[in-house]
Design a protein around this motif. Structure first.
Motif, PDB file in Angstrom:
ATOM      1  N   THR A   1       1.233  -1.520  -0.225  1.00  0.00           N
ATOM      2  CA  THR A   1      -0.203   0.170  -0.478  1.00  0.00           C
ATOM      3  C   THR A   1       0.794   1.513  -0.146  1.00  0.00           C
ATOM      4  N   TYR A   2       0.407   2.099  -0.682  1.00  0.00           N
ATOM      5  CA  TYR A   2       1.463   3.511  -0.748  1.00  0.00           C
ATOM      6  C   TYR A   2       0.033   4.854  -0.874  1.00  0.00           C
ATOM      7  N   ASP A   3       0.349   6.168  -0.802  1.00  0.00           N
ATOM      8  CA  ASP A   3       0.024   7.106  -0.927  1.00  0.00           C
ATOM      9  C   ASP A   3       0.791   7.872  -2.734  1.00  0.00           C
ATOM     10  N   VAL A   4      -0.251   8.501  -3.167  1.00  0.00           N
ATOM     11  CA  VAL A   4       0.252   8.427  -4.231  1.00  0.00           C
ATOM     12  C   VAL A   4       0.953  10.243  -3.573  1.00  0.00           C
ATOM     13  N   GLN A   5       1.044  10.920  -4.480  1.00  0.00           N
ATOM     14  CA  GLN A   5       1.682  12.064  -4.177  1.00  0.00           C
ATOM     15  C   GLN A   5       0.731  13.334  -4.067  1.00  0.00           C
ATOM     16  N   GLY A   6       0.777  13.673  -3.469  1.00  0.00           N
ATOM     17  CA  GLY A   6       0.129  14.984  -2.463  1.00  0.00           C
ATOM     18  C   GLY A   6      -1.333  14.298  -1.632  1.00  0.00           C
ATOM     19  N   GLN A   7      -1.071  12.671  -1.214  1.00  0.00           N
ATOM     20  CA  GLN A   7      -1.622  12.615  -0.245  1.00  0.00           C
ATOM     21  C   GLN A   7      -1.824  11.124   0.944  1.00  0.00           C
TER      22      GLN A   7
ATOM     23  N   GLY B   1       1.731  22.000 -15.645  1.00  0.00           N
ATOM     24  CA  GLY B   1       3.166  22.362 -15.644  1.00  0.00           C
ATOM     25  C   GLY B   1       3.944  21.584 -14.774  1.00  0.00           C
ATOM     26  N   CYS B   2       2.730  21.775 -13.672  1.00  0.00           N
ATOM     27  CA  CYS B   2       3.509  21.360 -12.301  1.00  0.00           C
ATOM     28  C   CYS B   2       3.478  19.481 -11.868  1.00  0.00           C
ATOM     29  N   PRO B   3       3.673  19.242 -12.509  1.00  0.00           N
ATOM     30  CA  PRO B   3       3.006  17.571 -12.341  1.00  0.00           C
ATOM     31  C   PRO B   3       2.897  16.984 -11.163  1.00  0.00           C
ATOM     32  N   GLY B   4       1.596  16.408 -10.928  1.00  0.00           N
ATOM     33  CA  GLY B   4       1.053  15.795  -9.573  1.00  0.00           C
ATOM     34  C   GLY B   4       0.206  16.974  -9.226  1.00  0.00           C
ATOM     35  N   VAL B   5       0.349  18.180  -9.317  1.00  0.00           N
ATOM     36  CA  VAL B   5      -0.553  19.445  -8.230  1.00  0.00           C
ATOM     37  C   VAL B   5      -1.551  19.654  -9.189  1.00  0.00           C
ATOM     38  N   PRO B   6      -3.033  20.007  -8.854  1.00  0.00           N
ATOM     39  CA  PRO B   6      -3.208  19.314  -7.066  1.00  0.00           C
ATOM     40  C   PRO B   6      -3.021  17.249  -7.288  1.00  0.00           C
ATOM     41  N   SER B   7      -3.250  17.407  -6.273  1.00  0.00           N
ATOM     42  CA  SER B   7      -3.584  15.854  -6.120  1.00  0.00           C
ATOM     43  C   SER B   7      -4.779  14.451  -7.408  1.00  0.00           C
ATOM     44  N   GLN B   8      -5.337  15.465  -7.363  1.00  0.00           N
ATOM     45  CA  GLN B   8      -6.678  15.452  -7.862  1.00  0.00           C
ATOM     46  C   GLN B   8      -6.853  15.212  -9.588  1.00  0.00           C
ATOM     47  N   GLN B   9      -5.779  14.743 -10.380  1.00  0.00           N
ATOM     48  CA  GLN B   9      -5.923  14.228 -10.877  1.00  0.00           C
ATOM     49  C   GLN B   9      -5.412  12.644 -11.516  1.00  0.00           C
ATOM     50  N   LEU B  10      -6.449  12.103 -12.692  1.00  0.00           N
ATOM     51  CA  LEU B  10      -5.874  10.509 -12.819  1.00  0.00           C
ATOM     52  C   LEU B  10      -4.401  10.352 -13.581  1.00  0.00           C
ATOM     53  N   SER B  11      -3.624  11.287 -13.900  1.00  0.00           N
ATOM     54  CA  SER B  11      -1.992  10.696 -14.183  1.00  0.00           C
ATOM     55  C   SER B  11      -1.792  10.414 -13.597  1.00  0.00           C
ATOM     56  N   ASN B  12      -1.872  11.437 -12.411  1.00  0.00           N
ATOM     57  CA  ASN B  12      -1.162  10.925 -10.684  1.00  0.00           C
ATOM     58  C   ASN B  12      -1.412  10.119 -10.109  1.00  0.00           C
ATOM     59  N   PHE B  13      -2.147   9.140 -10.067  1.00  0.00           N
ATOM     60  CA  PHE B  13      -3.113   7.913  -9.305  1.00  0.00           C
ATOM     61  C   PHE B  13      -2.316   6.596 -10.602  1.00  0.00           C
ATOM     62  N   VAL B  14      -2.152   7.942 -12.274  1.00  0.00           N
ATOM     63  CA  VAL B  14      -2.065   6.256 -12.968  1.00  0.00           C
ATOM     64  C   VAL B  14      -0.262   5.889 -12.860  1.00  0.00           C
ATOM     65  N   ALA B  15       0.540   7.728 -12.597  1.00  0.00           N
ATOM     66  CA  ALA B  15       2.100   7.329 -12.755  1.00  0.00           C
ATOM     67  C   ALA B  15       2.430   6.689 -11.314  1.00  0.00           C
ATOM     68  N   GLY B  16       1.206   6.462 -10.354  1.00  0.00           N
ATOM     69  CA  GLY B  16       1.467   6.353  -8.907  1.00  0.00           C
ATOM     70  C   GLY B  16       1.869   4.551  -8.952  1.00  0.00           C
ATOM     71  N   THR B  17       0.429   4.292  -9.742  1.00  0.00           N
ATOM     72  CA  THR B  17       0.357   2.681  -9.820  1.00  0.00           C
ATOM     73  C   THR B  17       1.560   1.861 -10.536  1.00  0.00           C
ATOM     74  N   ARG B  18       1.291   2.953 -11.731  1.00  0.00           N
ATOM     75  CA  ARG B  18       3.168   2.226 -12.679  1.00  0.00           C
ATOM     76  C   ARG B  18       4.436   2.300 -11.726  1.00  0.00           C
ATOM     77  N   ASN B  19       4.703   3.910 -11.528  1.00  0.00           N
ATOM     78  CA  ASN B  19       5.780   3.143  -9.770  1.00  0.00           C
ATOM     79  C   ASN B  19       5.756   2.547  -9.087  1.00  0.00           C
ATOM     80  N   ALA B  20       4.695   2.303  -7.875  1.00  0.00           N
ATOM     81  CA  ALA B  20       4.126   1.060  -6.931  1.00  0.00           C
ATOM     82  C   ALA B  20       4.844  -0.430  -7.616  1.00  0.00           C
ATOM     83  N   LEU B  21       4.118  -0.338  -8.697  1.00  0.00           N
ATOM     84  CA  LEU B  21       4.599  -1.497  -9.516  1.00  0.00           C
ATOM     85  C   LEU B  21       6.721  -2.167  -9.637  1.00  0.00           C
TER      86      LEU B  21
END
Length: 499
Positions: A186-192, A226-246
Motif C-alpha cells: 500500500t502507498y500514498d500517491v503524491q499529494g495524499q 505544468g507542475c506534475p502531480g499538483v493538484p493530487s486530484q488528477q488521473l495521471s497522478n494515480f496512473v503514474a503512482g500505480t506504475r511506479n509502485a509496480l
C-alpha cells in the motif's frame, strides 16, 4: 484473453445462477408507485450508515482503541516529517490526527497475524511516496483453510482513492490478503496521506533536495498543470503512482528501484520482501507476455488508474476495481479512454456515492446522481466497465453490495456513511478472485454464504457469517462472465434483478 476456472463446470455455474435466490427481486416486490417501495428504500438509506451506528459505536472497544491509535499515528507521522523537511506532505492525512489511522481494532495484527515494514520511494516526478509492505507471518497457516503458507507468494499493489484518501484507510484489505499468502504494497500517491506534495523536476540549482516545478510549463501526458502531480486530484497522478509502485514492488538488490531525484531523502532501494514474492511467469495463462504473478487493486480514482494500467503493463495478471471499473469509452467522473480489457477484472461497485440519496435520485451514476422518477436502472453499474469486459470475452465479475457507499472501501472513523458488512463482503470476493487468478485454485465465486474473520479489538478476530442474498443490492444487478475449465463461457445475473 481467456482464463479458465479450474475444477468448475459450465453445468455447475448454470445450476447455481439459474436457481431463484431468496431475497432477490421478483414480480411480487413493491414498485416505485407503492408506499412499501419508499419504506424499503428508507431502510436501505439507514443501513448505508451501518458501519458507524452498528459497528463502531456499538463496540465499546472502538473509541479507546481509536484514541490510542490516532495519537500514536500522529506522533509517528510528525516525527517522519520532521526528519524530511525538504519533502513536505501538506495533506490532511499527515496533519490531522486520526485521518490515516484506519481501523484501530486491527492494532496488533503485525504481532500475531502477519508482518509489515514501512517503505519510501520516489515517483516519476521525484516526489517522495511513502507506504508499507505486508507479508504473512513466518510459519503461518491460512486462517480460513488451515493450509500452511509457503513462499513464494503472489503480489498485490493497492492504489488508494482520491479526495485525500490515505493508505491507512486500506490497511484492512492489505492485512486480509497478507495473512492468506500474498505480499502486498500500500502507498500514498503524491499529494495524499504522508507522501510529498510537490515534485522535484528541473531544479535551476541543479539539486534534487528541494521541491521544484515550473507551473507555467505546458502540461503533458494527461497532466492538468505544468507542475506534475499538483493538484493530487488528477488521473495521471494515480496512473503514474500505480506504475511506479509496480516498479518498486518488483525491485530486488540486483535490480534496485530507480529513485529519481531522491536528493538525499531516506528512500528504500528495493522491496524488503523481494525474496517472498513469486516473480515467475504463470505458464497456466493463455495470454503471452505476462511476466509476474501480481494483481493491482484501486479505489475510486485509483480504480480508474488500475483499469488503465492493466491494459498496458505486462506485469499485471489480474485487476480489482473498487467503485469503479472503467472500460473503453466510459464517460463521467472516471475516464475510460483507452482502457482495453486485458486481464480478469473484479468490479465491486456501490449503490451510493459520497452522499446517500433516495431512490428517485438514482439516475446518472452513484457519483453524480440525477432524478429517476421510474426508479433505479438495474443495469446502471454494468455500464462503466463490466459490459466492456464481457464483450471482450475476458473473465469478469460485478458485485454491488446492498446499501453500499463510495466510502465502503476506506476505513474512516465515526462520521462518513458506509454499510455494516459491505467491506467484509468485498474482502471475501477480492480474496476469492485473487485465489482463482493468481493462485489458480478453485474458490466458489457463486457461493451464497461466506465466513469472514472480523477484528473486534484486543488482538482478537471473530468469524461472521455473510449471507450473499441479503447483502447484495436489490436495485442493481450483480453479474459474472467466466470461462470454465472446458473453455466455454458462462455468464449470468447473480441476484436476478434484471441484468
Amino acid at each position: 484473453m481467456r482464463r479458465r476456472l479450474p475444477g468448475t463446470t459450465a453445468t455447475t455455474l448454470a445450476l447455481v445462477a439459474g436457481a431463484l435466490l431468496p431475497g432477490t427481486a421478483t414480480a411480487d416486490e413493491p414498485q416505485p408507485d407503492d408506499p412499501a417501495y419508499t419504506t424499503r428504500d428508507a431502510r436501505n438509506v439507514a443501513d448505508a450508515y451501518g458501519r458507524v451506528t452498528e459497528g463502531q459505536l456499538q463496540n465499546p472497544a472502538y473509541l479507546p482503541a481509536l484514541a490510542r491509535a490516532a495519537t500514536q499515528t500522529s506522533v509517528d507521522q510528525l516525527l517522519a516529517q520532521a526528519a524530511s523537511p525538504t519533502r513536505p506532505a501538506i495533506t490532511p492525512g499527515n496533519l490531522f490526527p486520526g485521518w490515516n489511522v484506519g481501523n484501530p481494532l486491527r492494532a496488533g495484527w503485525e504481532r500475531t497475524r502477519g508482518r509489515t515494514q514501512p517503505v519510501a520511494f520516489t515517483n516519476r516526478y521525484g516526489a517522495l511516496l511513502r507506504g508499507h509492505v505486508y507479508r504473512p507471518r513466518p510459519g503461518a497457516v491460512d486462517p480460513y483453510t488451515g493450509r500452511v503458507l509457503r513462499a513464494p507468494f503472489p503480489g498485490v499493489v493497492i492504489t488508494e482513492g482520491s479526495v485525500q484518501g490515505s493508505e491507512g484507510m486500506y490497511e484492512w484489505l492489505a492485512q486480509d490478503l497478507a495473512e492468506r499468502g500474498y505480499v502486498v504494497l500500500t502507498y500514498d500517491v503524491q499529494g495524499q496521506g504522508t507522501s510529498e506534495t510537490f515534485p522535484h523536476q528541473d531544479s535551476p540549482a541543479d539539486t534534487d533536495a528541494l521541491p521544484f516545478c515550473n507551473p507555467f510549463a505546458a502540461p503533458g501526458d494527461g497532466e492538468m498543470s505544468g507542475c506534475p502531480g499538483v493538484p493530487s486530484q488528477q488521473l495521471s497522478n494515480f496512473v503514474a503512482g500505480t506504475r511506479n509502485a509496480l516498479g518498486f514492488f518488483t525491485s530486488t538488490p540486483d535490480h534496485p528501484y530507480r529513485n529519481k531525484a531522491a536528493g538525499g531523502a531516506d528512500v528504500t532501494a528495493y522491496n524488503p520482501y523481494w525474496r517472498l514474492f513469486d516473480r515467475s511467469p504463470d505458464h497456466r495463462t493463455v495470454t503471452p507476455g505476462r511476466t509476474t504473478r501480481i494483481a493491482i487493486i484501486g479505489h475510486s480514482m485509483g480504480a480508474a488508474a488500475v483499469s488503465k494500467v492493466q491494459g498496458t503493463d505486462d506485469r499485471v495478471e489480474a485487476v480489482v476495481a473498487l467503485d469503479k471499473l472503467t472500460g473503453p469509452g466510459s464517460a463521467g467522473p472516471l475516464d475510460g479512454t483507452g482502457n482495453e480489457p486485458t486481464v480478469p477484472a473484479l468490479a465491486v461497485q456501490s449503490e451510493y456515492g459520497f452522499t446517500v440519496t433516495p431512490w428517485f435520485l438514482s439516475g446518472g451514476s452513484s457519483l453524480a446522481p440525477q432524478p429517476s422518477p421510474d426508479g433505479p436502472d438495474p443495469r446502471r453499474e454494468r455500464r462503466t466497465g463490466f459490459d466492456a469486459w464481457h464483450r471482450a470475452g475476458v473473465d469478469s465479475m460485478l458485485v454491488v453490495p446492498r446499501a453500499s457507499t463510495h466510502l465502503e472501501y476506506t476505513d474512516i472513523p465515526l462520521v462518513l456513511p458506509a454499510s455494516r458488512y459491505s467491506q467484509d463482503l468485498t474482502s471475501v470476493y477480492v480474496q476469492r478472485w485473487l485465489d482463482r487468478y493468481l493462485k489458480h485454485r478453485d474458490p466458489d465465486l457463486l457461493d451464497t454464504s461466506f465466513r469472514y474473520l472480523e477484528p473486534v479489538g484486543d488482538q482478537t478476530w471473530r468469524p461472521v457469517e455473510l449471507r450473499r442474498n441479503r447483502l447484495l443490492s436489490f436495485y442493481y444487478c450483480s453479474a459474472y462472465s467466466l470461462h470454465t475449465d472446458a473453455g466455454r463461457r458462462s455468464s449470468g445475473d447473480i441476484t436476478d434483478v434484471g441484468c
